[in-house]
Every structure is written in C-alpha cells, then in structure tokens.
Design an enzyme around this catalytic site. Structure first.
Site, PDB file in Angstrom:
ATOM      1  N   GLU A  25    -102.299 -45.044  88.681  1.00 60.47           N
ATOM      2  CA  GLU A  25    -103.396 -44.154  88.264  1.00 60.47           C
ATOM      3  C   GLU A  25    -103.166 -42.741  88.807  1.00 60.47           C
ATOM      4  OE1 GLU A  25    -106.676 -46.579  89.601  1.00 60.47           O
ATOM      5  OE2 GLU A  25    -106.254 -48.028  88.009  1.00 60.47           O
ATOM      6  N   ASN A  80    -107.791 -52.784  96.708  1.00 61.33           N
ATOM      7  CA  ASN A  80    -107.858 -51.365  96.342  1.00 61.33           C
ATOM      8  C   ASN A  80    -109.217 -51.160  95.686  1.00 61.33           C
ATOM      9  OD1 ASN A  80    -107.621 -48.816  95.287  1.00 61.33           O
ATOM     10  ND2 ASN A  80    -106.028 -49.331  93.797  1.00 61.33           N
ATOM     11  N   LYS A 138    -110.631 -48.485  94.831  1.00 61.88           N
ATOM     12  CA  LYS A 138    -110.658 -47.350  93.890  1.00 61.88           C
ATOM     13  C   LYS A 138    -111.924 -46.512  94.114  1.00 61.88           C
ATOM     14  CE  LYS A 138    -107.941 -50.093  90.690  1.00 61.88           C
ATOM     15  NZ  LYS A 138    -107.357 -50.170  89.379  1.00 61.88           N
ATOM     16  N   GLU A 198     -96.687 -53.472  90.282  1.00 61.50           N
ATOM     17  CA  GLU A 198     -97.907 -53.429  89.484  1.00 61.50           C
ATOM     18  C   GLU A 198     -97.579 -52.976  88.062  1.00 61.50           C
ATOM     19  OE1 GLU A 198    -101.611 -53.122  92.146  1.00 61.50           O
ATOM     20  OE2 GLU A 198    -101.010 -51.100  91.597  1.00 61.50           O
ATOM     21  N   HIS A 202     -99.735 -45.144  93.395  1.00 65.84           N
ATOM     22  CA  HIS A 202    -100.455 -45.992  92.441  1.00 65.84           C
ATOM     23  C   HIS A 202    -100.313 -45.386  91.039  1.00 65.84           C
ATOM     24  CE1 HIS A 202    -103.655 -48.079  90.344  1.00 65.84           C
ATOM     25  NE2 HIS A 202    -103.611 -48.988  91.306  1.00 65.84           N
ATOM     26  N   SER A 223    -104.557 -57.424  87.626  1.00 70.03           N
ATOM     27  CA  SER A 223    -105.509 -58.456  87.178  1.00 70.03           C
ATOM     28  C   SER A 223    -105.338 -59.779  87.918  1.00 70.03           C
ATOM     29  CB  SER A 223    -105.423 -58.658  85.657  1.00 70.03           C
ATOM     30  OG  SER A 223    -105.757 -57.446  84.988  1.00 70.03           O
ATOM     31  N   GLY A 251    -106.216 -53.694  85.593  1.00 70.16           N
ATOM     32  CA  GLY A 251    -107.565 -53.537  85.067  1.00 70.16           C
ATOM     33  C   GLY A 251    -107.731 -53.993  83.630  1.00 70.16           C
TER      34      GLY A 251
HETATM   35  C1  PEP Z   1    -104.745 -51.981  91.111  1.00 69.09           C
HETATM   36  O1  PEP Z   1    -105.325 -51.028  90.626  1.00 69.09           O
HETATM   37  O2  PEP Z   1    -103.990 -51.822  92.077  1.00 69.09           O
HETATM   38  C2  PEP Z   1    -104.976 -53.283  90.517  1.00 69.09           C
HETATM   39  C3  PEP Z   1    -104.110 -54.235  90.727  1.00 69.09           C
HETATM   40  O3  PEP Z   1    -106.111 -53.397  89.752  1.00 69.09           O
HETATM   41  P1  PEP Z   1    -106.660 -54.753  89.044  1.00 69.09           P
HETATM   42  O4  PEP Z   1    -106.554 -55.851  90.063  1.00 69.09           O
HETATM   43  O5  PEP Z   1    -108.091 -54.438  88.716  1.00 69.09           O
HETATM   44  O6  PEP Z   1    -105.813 -54.992  87.870  1.00 69.09           O
END
Ligand code: PEP
Length: 252
Positions: free
Chosen positions: A97, A9, A11, A167, A95, A212, A173
């Site tokens: 976000e 992803n 972003k 997630e 997601h 992460s 993040g």
């Molecule tokens: C995400 O935003 O889907 C995600 C898993 O981000 P990160 O790997 O940076 O934690």
C-alpha cells in the site's frame, strides 16, 4: 527450527480506547503461546498507549512504516530511534500500500530497512507481485528484485534479524488467499536467494505470509516448510481471529 512470527498490521484503524481493548485481549491470549512471537502494529499516534498496555506482557508492538532518516528537515516522518524509545520492536517496511500510494521504491525501502536495524528495531520487509505480474509469470523475478535491493544495500550482516513478508498484492484485503503451494514456492525461492548469500541467514530468517490470512486458512499455510508465520491485516482487528492464527503458528 525457526520461531514463528505472527504480526498484525492494523493499518489506518482504531482509536485510543479500541487500541487499549485490543491490546488487552491479544496480550492475554498471547500469554499461553510462548513459542510464537506475536506483535501488533497500530498507527503511530496510538503507539504510546499500545506500548504502555503491552508492557510486561508477551505481546510486542511495532509500527507500519519508519523513516529512512534519523532526524532533521523531513516533515511528517518518524525516525526508528523515536519509535524504539517508546517501545516498538518491529517495523513493517515496503508494504504494497505504501509502495503504490507513496511511490516507495526498492532502494527507498532498503534504506528504511537499514534505518530500523540501526535503531534495534526488527524490520519486516514486504515483497509481493501484482496480479498482472503473476499472470505474466514474473512473480519470482519481482520478489527477488525487491529482496535483492535490501541485500545489496544492507549486506548479509546488515540483514541481521530482519524478517520477510511475502504478500501477493492480489491477496491483500481481497479475501483471495494464495494457495499453500503458491506461497511455498515463493517462500522457498526467497529463502534460496538468502542461501546464495549466506546459508546461516537463510536458515534463521523468518519468511511469513500475508494476504487474507485468517483462522480458517492459517493452519494449511503454516504447515508449509518455508512459511514461518503471518503478517495479518483485516483479521488482526479481531482478537479471537488473530489469536486463532497465532495458535495455528504454534501448532505448525
Ligand atoms: C496486509 O495488509 O499486510 C494484509 C496481509 O492484509 P489482509 O490480511 O487484510 O489481506
């Protein structure tokens, strides 16, 4: 045996030039990992260049969101059929976000899931709890509610080839990853929920982890029986790091 899915992803990152470079680097690594579905999701405006560069390679391209509408007076939205026409094969829906910043509801996410499916785009449904929900012991209730919204709207048949990404919001993040045991508990619960509806769906649906994930922690997560790959944010912007995760999925 489920085929692992490792999806990046990207972003709100990149440029046309950077997208081309990253697609080339990831697709050449993907060529030696035939047992894994590997995909990246750039921003919408980079989708044409990404699909063009990935064409004929082992790398698939997806999108980070999709409209629940097919067309008409919906300013700023992009329909699933439109991204499918360009070559997108996956669509991330729900997601955290977008749930947080754009007020996406469980029902709205379910509608996006079905819109993607109707256009032959595989939805990746994101579910996950906030830190306060985890601390309150609500993790399984939250992710089950988020999954149920899709199962109720789409039904077992409508779920089709959809995937789920667990997630935890507190792990996205932040550099703080769920432990393999924490993730496995949730993945098993999600699969169990699918099994209540249809054991065959539960056996085939891919439930991937996101939060992460990086090369250094991917193998221990992927070793869990119900973790079928990853949805990767930050680490997917580095081809070597992303491919290290894909290699861990292949070896699991
Ligand atoms: C995400 O935003 O889907 C995600 C898993 O981000 P990160 O790997 O940076 O934690």
């Amino acid at each position: 045996m489920r085929r692992p899915l490792v999806c990046g992803n990207w972003k709100l990152n990149g440029s046309i030039g950077r997208t081309g470079e990253l697609i080339d680097a990831v697709s050449s690594g993907a060529a030696s990992l035939p047992g894994v579905d590997i995909a990246v999701c750039p921003v919408f405006v980079h989708l044409p260049v990404a699909c063009e560069r990935a064409a004929g390679t082992a790398l698939a391209v997806g999108v980070q969101d999709v409209s629940d509408q097919v067309g008409g007076a919906f300013t700023g939205e992009v329909a699933a059929a439109m991204v499918a026409e360009i070559g997108a094969r996956f669509a991330i829906v729900g997601h955290s976000e977008r749930r947080a910043r754009h007020g996406e509801t469980d029902g709205g996410v379910a509608a996006k899931f079905m819109a993607a499916r109707a256009s032959g785009v595989t939805p990746i449904l994101c579910v996950g709890e906030t830190l306060s929900e985890r601390d309150a012991g609500e993790t399984l209730a939250v992710v089950t509610r988020q999954l149920d919204a899709v199962l109720e709207a789409a039904g077992v048949t409508g779920f089709g080839d959809g995937a789920i990404a667990y997630e935890p919001v507190w792990a996205i993040g932040t550099g703080r990853t769920a432990t393999p045991e924490q993730a496995q508990e949730v993945h098993a619960a999600l699969r169990g929920r699918l099994a209540e509806q249809d054991p065959a769906l539960a056996a085939r649906a891919r439930v991937v982890y996101g939060g992460s994930m990086k090369g250094a922690n991917a193998a221990e997560l992927m070793a869990m029986p119900d973790i079928d790959g990853g949805l990767i944010g930050g680490a997917s912007l580095d081809a070597e790091e992303f491919l290290a995760i894909a290699r861990a999925a292949a070896a699991a």
